[in-house]
Structure formats: structure tokens, C-alpha cells
Scaffold this active site. Sequence first.
Site, PDB file in Angstrom:
ATOM      1  N   TRP A 116      -9.297   1.124  15.923  1.00  0.00           N
ATOM      2  CA  TRP A 116      -8.806   1.629  14.854  1.00  0.00           C
ATOM      3  C   TRP A 116      -8.058   3.093  15.075  1.00  0.00           C
ATOM      4  O   TRP A 116      -7.191   3.479  14.619  1.00  0.00           O
ATOM      5  CB  TRP A 116      -9.371   1.325  13.651  1.00  0.00           C
TER       6      TRP A 116
ATOM      7  N   ASP B 170     -10.485   8.119   8.200  1.00  0.00           N
ATOM      8  CA  ASP B 170     -10.384   6.592   7.888  1.00  0.00           C
ATOM      9  C   ASP B 170     -11.723   6.342   7.708  1.00  0.00           C
ATOM     10  O   ASP B 170     -12.458   6.014   8.610  1.00  0.00           O
ATOM     11  CB  ASP B 170      -9.692   5.954   9.141  1.00  0.00           C
TER      12      ASP B 170
ATOM     13  N   LYS C  63     -13.892  -3.847   2.577  1.00  0.00           N
ATOM     14  CA  LYS C  63     -15.396  -4.027   3.078  1.00  0.00           C
ATOM     15  C   LYS C  63     -16.380  -3.511   2.065  1.00  0.00           C
ATOM     16  O   LYS C  63     -17.412  -4.271   1.748  1.00  0.00           O
ATOM     17  CB  LYS C  63     -15.526  -3.012   4.427  1.00  0.00           C
TER      18      LYS C  63
HETATM   19  N1  PMP Z   1      -9.569   1.172   9.888  1.00  0.00           N
HETATM   20  C1  PMP Z   1     -10.812   0.635  10.218  1.00  0.00           C
HETATM   21  C2  PMP Z   1     -11.794   1.261  10.447  1.00  0.00           C
HETATM   22  C3  PMP Z   1     -10.752  -0.914   9.886  1.00  0.00           C
HETATM   23  O1  PMP Z   1     -12.060  -1.520  10.065  1.00  0.00           O
HETATM   24  C4  PMP Z   1      -9.701  -1.741   9.723  1.00  0.00           C
HETATM   25  C5  PMP Z   1      -9.728  -3.302   9.530  1.00  0.00           C
HETATM   26  N2  PMP Z   1     -10.783  -3.741   9.799  1.00  0.00           N
HETATM   27  C6  PMP Z   1      -8.504  -0.976   9.464  1.00  0.00           C
HETATM   28  C7  PMP Z   1      -8.455   0.592   9.771  1.00  0.00           C
HETATM   29  C8  PMP Z   1      -7.246  -1.815   9.293  1.00  0.00           C
HETATM   30  O2  PMP Z   1      -7.152  -2.261   7.905  1.00  0.00           O
HETATM   31  P1  PMP Z   1      -6.302  -2.950   7.219  1.00  0.00           P
HETATM   32  O3  PMP Z   1      -6.125  -4.296   7.692  1.00  0.00           O
HETATM   33  O4  PMP Z   1      -6.541  -3.122   5.666  1.00  0.00           O
HETATM   34  O5  PMP Z   1      -4.792  -2.564   7.632  1.00  0.00           O
END
Ligand code: PMP
Length: 359
Positions: free
Chosen positions: A102, A172, A196
Site C-alpha cells: 500500500w 495511512d 477494518k
Molecule cells: N491502505 C491500506 C493499509 C490498506 O490495507 C488498504 C486496503 N486493504 C488500502 C490502503 C486501500 O483501501 P481502499 O480499498 O479503501 O481503497
Amino acid sequence: MNRVHNFSAGPAVLPTEVLEKAQNELTEYKDKGRSIMEMSHRSDEYEAIDQQAKDRLKSLLGLGDAFKVMFLQGGASSQFMMIPFNFLSEGQTADYIDTGRWSNKAIKEANIFGTVHRPFSSSDTGYDRVPTNDQLQLSEDAAYVHYTSNNTVAGTQFHDIPETNGVPLVCDASSDILAKPMDLSNFGLIYAGAQKNMGPAGVTVVIIRKDFMAKANTEDVPTILQYKTHGKKIFNTPPVFNVYMVNLVLEWMQKKGGLDYFKQYNEKKAALLYDEIDKDDFYQGIVEKDSRSIMNATFELQNDDLNEKFLNEAENNNLYTIKGHRSVGGFRVSMYNACPRESVEKLVGFMQDFRSQNY
Ligand code: PMP
């Protein structure tokens, strides 16, 4: 009702009490003759929910008036673009600590807007660790330092906040927001998809320091992508039901005892599982011990011929969604706030039986 032990990485298990309350109010919210999904987002009822959720979030995180909370859409992934759009111009540099899948996606978007410097990357070792402060090679004049506090895929987590010599942190925190108390005084912005630790998928929480927001670009940034737009008032129709659900989850968290309670609860669950993994070589942790996450634990079997059997038998025992991310393999157990300790105890009991039957 037969609710399984659910270790999904997200959308993740929600507190049963919250689902039941929502079920009770689903067709009629507070004697109003309609559900919350069927009312204007400018109604008194919805505005009260929006405000209460923002107040609860601030209260849980110990935040005062210096911060603004926003409920946005587009997932945490949209923030990867919106942050540099607002805070990184051509000719400027932002530091992005690269600790996983991510972080990497955030870096890709930031590269569109300005220069990205990586003060640390664990990509060469399969994202098996997060840095200590003395490993960070920060640039001289970064606009901000971005990091991913919990790496959902690899199963690593920062246990200390990166030291940035006064440069605003942008974080994030999608997979560990509200998992433990956090001192946010050096943060410019913190964001997280709700799915989450806070509620259903479809709403993204952004917490922004007002003096950081004041520095945001507005030139050539579309109105809906400016933080300043959302800082003024609810700009457009928000995902009302999701915010309502987030408010219920936050209420549940406050009743349980807030972030001190969840820190203890989460550390205890994680310790139960990691102790089992570390007992001998039958199970093996995937990441460096010091970097292990209390939210997402990753491990593998020494004998990977047993992988499928392990997954099948786990499901037969009502233990769901423990397959590792395809980029890592092995297994991943997500133990967010709403994952009951009983679920982890049941999993650990199963792992003990599986070891003794397959050694
Ligand atoms: N950042 C992290 C740390 C994640 O775990 C995730 C999703 N698993 C995301 C960003 C992306 O999130 P979204 O699907 O809500 O765009």
C-alpha cells in the site's frame, strides 16, 4: 445464527451488538417512519449522526480543536492521489517510507505530482520489516513524510511514530486506526478506510490538522478533491448509512473502555497467536519479530504441502479467511478490534491440534 470466526483482512468482522442495533433501526430510525438511508443528508437526524461520529472519533483519539474530521468516499486509495494533489507541487519533494504494497501504491500516485524520496524501503527483503528512527534517511525539505502505520498485507506495524524533525506526518492508518492510543500531535493528516477497524466499506475517514489544511493547494485542483472544500461543511451526499455504522462502532468502542482497553485486548490476542507460532518450527512467522503487527499476523507452515489441508480443516472448524495475500502466501490472521478473543483462542486451539496430528 451461526456466525463464523472471521479473520478477514477487510471488509472485516463487525461487533455483533452493532449489527443487531442497526438491524433494529433498519426500517425505522428513531420513530421517524423511515430508515436513515431514506433521509436527506441535510436532515437534523443525519447531521446529528455525522457530528456525533466526528466528536466520538476525536474524543477516542484525544484530539482537540486543532483537527478536523471528514468522511469522504473513494477509499483509502483515493487519498493516495488527493494528498499529493493538495500538498505536493512540481519541484517539491515528499518523503514516502516504503514498507509494503500500500505504501508503494501511494508512492506511484505521488510521483504524478512531484518528487518522491524514499527515506527507507524494505522492498528488497520482501517488506518483512519497518524501520527504526535511526534508519530513516529523510530529505532536507520535504513537504511531508508519508508512512503506512500498519502493513495489512505483509503483517508489519510501526510501534513508534517516525521522528521527522518537525516535518508534518501523513499517515495511512487504514488497518490500525483506533487499535491503540496514538499521539497525533506531529501529524498533518491521518486517513483510513473504515472497513477494518471502524465499520463497513464505503467511507474513508480523514483527520486533518487545520494549520496543515491551510497550506493546501487550491489552484488547478478540482473542487471535490480539495480538503478545504470538505473542511467547510458536508459538501455533497455522503455515504449516510456507512457513517451511521461508523458512529455505532465508535459508540461500542467508547462503552468498552476506549483505546486503552483495545490496546490491551489487541496485544493479548496477538500474543496468544504469536506464542503459538513461535513454539517450534512447525509454524513460522514471516516478518521480523520487532516489526510484527498486532492487527494482521502472517505465518507459514514449515511443510507447505499441508497448506490446503490446514485451510480446509480450519473452515471445518468455523475458522474463516486465514489464507495469506497472494503476494506473500502462507496465512494471514486479521485480529482487528471487533475480532473477539474467543475467535483467536479457538484458532490457537485448532493450530495446536493440527500440529500434534501432522508433525
Ligand atoms: N491502505 C491500506 C493499509 C490498506 O490495507 C488498504 C486496503 N486493504 C488500502 C490502503 C486501500 O483501501 P481502499 O480499498 O479503501 O481503497
